[in-house]
Design an enzyme around this catalytic site. Structure first.
Site, PDB file in Angstrom:
ATOM      1  N   LYS A  45       0.886  -1.261   0.095  1.00 12.47           N
ATOM      2  CA  LYS A  45       0.034   0.090  -0.002  1.00 12.47           C
ATOM      3  C   LYS A  45       0.963   1.195  -0.121  1.00 12.47           C
ATOM      4  CE  LYS A  45      -3.358   3.037   0.749  1.00 12.47           C
ATOM      5  NZ  LYS A  45      -4.070   3.373  -0.815  1.00 12.47           N
ATOM      6  N   SER A  70     -11.339   6.446  -5.016  1.00 15.16           N
ATOM      7  CA  SER A  70     -10.677   7.587  -4.293  1.00 15.16           C
ATOM      8  C   SER A  70     -10.372   7.535  -2.851  1.00 15.16           C
ATOM      9  CB  SER A  70     -12.060   8.748  -4.448  1.00 15.16           C
ATOM     10  OG  SER A  70     -11.415  10.090  -4.042  1.00 15.16           O
ATOM     11  N   ASN A  99       5.911   1.105  -1.990  1.00  9.67           N
ATOM     12  CA  ASN A  99       5.376   2.001  -2.734  1.00  9.67           C
ATOM     13  C   ASN A  99       5.467   3.424  -1.969  1.00  9.67           C
ATOM     14  OD1 ASN A  99       3.000   3.878  -3.519  1.00  9.67           O
ATOM     15  ND2 ASN A  99       3.408   2.643  -5.443  1.00  9.67           N
ATOM     16  N   ASN A 136       6.092   6.646  -6.215  1.00 14.45           N
ATOM     17  CA  ASN A 136       4.759   6.960  -6.507  1.00 14.45           C
ATOM     18  C   ASN A 136       4.598   8.424  -6.867  1.00 14.45           C
ATOM     19  OD1 ASN A 136       2.026   7.149  -7.204  1.00 14.45           O
ATOM     20  ND2 ASN A 136       1.199   6.470  -5.462  1.00 14.45           N
ATOM     21  N   CYS A 139      -0.158   9.257  -8.346  1.00 13.01           N
ATOM     22  CA  CYS A 139      -1.507   8.989  -7.400  1.00 13.01           C
ATOM     23  C   CYS A 139      -2.493  10.196  -7.756  1.00 13.01           C
ATOM     24  CB  CYS A 139      -1.420   8.904  -5.972  1.00 13.01           C
ATOM     25  SG  CYS A 139      -3.136   8.648  -5.170  1.00 13.01           S
ATOM     26  N   ILE A 200       0.856   1.547 -16.001  1.00 10.52           N
ATOM     27  CA  ILE A 200       0.241   2.601 -15.635  1.00 10.52           C
ATOM     28  C   ILE A 200      -0.522   2.748 -14.327  1.00 10.52           C
ATOM     29  CG2 ILE A 200       0.011   3.255 -18.073  1.00 10.52           C
ATOM     30  CD1 ILE A 200      -2.992   3.212 -17.895  1.00 10.52           C
ATOM     31  N   GLY A 253      -5.350  -3.421 -15.757  1.00  5.70           N
ATOM     32  CA  GLY A 253      -6.571  -4.297 -16.373  1.00  5.70           C
ATOM     33  C   GLY A 253      -6.182  -5.849 -16.433  1.00  5.70           C
TER      34      GLY A 253
END
Lengths: 310, 234
Positions: A45, A70, A99, A136, A139, A200, A253
């Protein structure tokens, strides 16, 4: 003997399946469903220097073949992670990726320093808990920082350079599909000494409640993930792979072994699996076998034979 | 995979699903159900209505595409179950009230079996359902249609009150519990929350609940919380 392994720098992945940040917690919830050490890797996370409560209001909404989220980087902060989660990570036989997010340049640097110091201390004690940092800069769900660093190459460059300076851990940079030019962004990461790029992140999207005449999300926009974004992700992974020499972690995906094969053929060294974990809590327990089966059927001895062939 | 035994329509948009298998589960826990392929994307969290040796039962209200698919299941169909998940209602002693609003009555049926002697209060906006089944398990049963069931509950008269229902009802129950406590009562109110979920196991944080001690997860730390712990933002 079919070979599923892959390498990024000196980091060895037993198979190319890495669970994507934000969908996998720190692993132990899924660890109750199956042995997560069978995975190629786990990206935990997203963490920030200080704890974050995340966004108020609705945080998830299903869309056609996808979902908007969100969450807003809710996380316990790096120090809590190092103290409470790393003891679990120390015992995992998989690539463990931290991350790292941030609101300011300083937050990123201080965060990376903490992770490096912890890694050094563990090394002196003869153990490791973290194999790689995934930076990251993409975000979309936090107002400051995050995506702001992920759109303009010069802004991203500052972060990548500053973090690279303070850590010797292998460094991947997670790119946003909203980057002005994702190939240029990836080239910058390579030039600044990143060991890999991952892409991505989610695509910024929106959902309107027509009866309430307002956005479903308090934060107005939210991040789209799932099968809906796979064609876009695949194209970007292909485009980036053709423009850099560092490894690419491809994601967006993926829900099957053949999806993984597509990303490898587009040039990815390993892939990340995110939203599919919600569709199938045991995804990580079957994907590697399915991949193996497909490769045997197609007489593919190793992923190197098909990587980047398109 | 579990086989559907029955899927009976109880009222407008309300169904009672029974599936085979000794799946287990505690009061207030839930399962993630899925009776389709890739779309809808997410599985649906349904609380346990009843657990038997030969199966588990759910009550659900058709509100979207997922529950509409569930409503079409017929005996012999299969459904994928993951669970039981979550932290449910505690085993308590003393005088207990079970208060449900609408489809929120679902988890209270199993509570009524596990906590015999409980008073049960069921409120519905238009049409009552499952009241006969509840009456066989309740010390007393109060049913309200079209009003506010919480108005029938004397919060000071119980040691423990379990509440499940729509958001405004949960907020109101919290306030009534608070008022009873301030008036010297020691009633403990437990709320079963119904946040949107994705993973159901505590990994994704989309069902986060603001609590006095920070963010908690509705799916893993809940769905049942002590009312006084929860901070409602709206």
């Amino acid at each position: 003997m079919t070979n599923l392994s892959a390498k990024i720098g000196n980091v060895h992945f037993k198979n190319p399946i890495v669970m994507a940040s934000g969908t996998f917690g720190f692993g132990h919830e899924y660890g109750k469903m199956y042995d997560v050490s069978t995975l190629g890797g786990i990206s935990g996370k997203g963490l920030t220097l200080h704890p974050k409560a995340g966004n108020p209001g609705i945080r998830v909404y299903e869309t056609a073949s996808g979902m908007l989220n969100s969450v807003g980087l809710e996380n316990p902060g790096i120090e809590a992670f190092l103290a409470k989660e790393c003891p679990y990570w120390e015992n995992l036989d998989t690539v463990r990726i931290v991350n790292l997010g941030g609101g300011t340049l300083e937050d990123y640097v201080l965060g990376a320093e903490l992770i490096q110091q912890d890694a050094d201390a563990r090394q002196r004690a003869g153990t490791t808990a973290v194999d790689m940092i995934e930076l990251n800069i993409s975000c979309p769900n936090v107002k400051e920082g995050g995506i702001a660093f992920g759109i303009k190459t010069p802004a991203a460059q500052e972060v990548v350079r500053a973090v690279r300076r303070v850590t010797q851990l292998p460094l991947a940079v997670k790119l946003s599909p909203q980057a002005e030019d994702i190939a240029v962004m990836a080239q910058m990461c390579e030039a600044e000494g990143a060991d890999a790029v991952s892409l991505i992140n989610t695509i910024s999207g929106m959902k309107i409640d027509v009866r309430k005449r307002s956005s479903v999300f308090n934060n107005l926009y939210a991040g789209l993930s799932g099968p809906a974004i796979k064609p876009v992700a695949l194209r970007m992974v292909h485009q980036v792979s053709k423009n850099v020499n560092i490894p690419v972690m491809g994601m967006g995906g993926i829900t099957s072994a053949t999806d993984i094969i597509e990303f490898i053929m587009a040039g990815a060294t390993v892939v990340q699996v995110g939203t599919y974990n919600f569709m199938n809590l045991r995804a990580g327990s079957t994907l590697a076998d399915e991949l193996l089966q497909f490769m045997e059927e197609e007489k593919i001895g190793s992923l190197d034979e098909i990587r980047g062939i398109i | 995979m579990a086989t559907v035994i029955s899927n009976e329509r109880l009222a407008e948009g309300v169904f009672h699903l029974r599936v085979e298998g000794n799946h287990g589960g505690q009061m207030g826990q839930f399962y993630m159900l899925r009776a389709w392929g890739a779309y809808p994307l997410l599985s649906r969290p349904l609380s346990i209505h009843q657990v038997n040796d030969d199966g588990v039962e759910f009550l659900y209200h058709v509100v979207g595409e997922g529950t509409a698919i569930l409503a079409g299941l017929i005996p012999g169909d299969t459904v994928n179950l993951e669970g039981p998940f979550g932290s449910g209602f505690p085993f308590v002693s003393g005088k207990v009230a079970l208060v449900g609003g609408g489809i929120g009555i679902a988890p209270l049926f199993y509570c009524a079996e596990k906590l015999p002697g409980s008073d049960v209060y069921l409120g519905f906006s238009r049409e009552a359902f499952r009241t006969e089944a509840f009456s066989s398990r309740a010390a007393s049963l109060t049913v309200d249609v079209g009003g506010r069931i919480l108005d029938s509950v004397d919060f000071a008269a119980y040691d423990h009150i379990f509440v499940c229902g729509p958001h405004p009802m949960l907020k109101s129950a919290q306030q009534k519990g608070q008022a009873a406590m301030e008036a010297g009562s020691r009633t403990q109110v437990y709320l079963s929350l119904e946040n949107r979920m994705a993973c159901g196991i505590g990994a994704c944080l989309v069902c986060s609940v603001s609590c006095r001690d920070g963010q908690r997860k509705a799916c893993a730390d809940g769905p049942v919380f002590l009312a006084e712990e929860v901070i409602f933002h709206d």
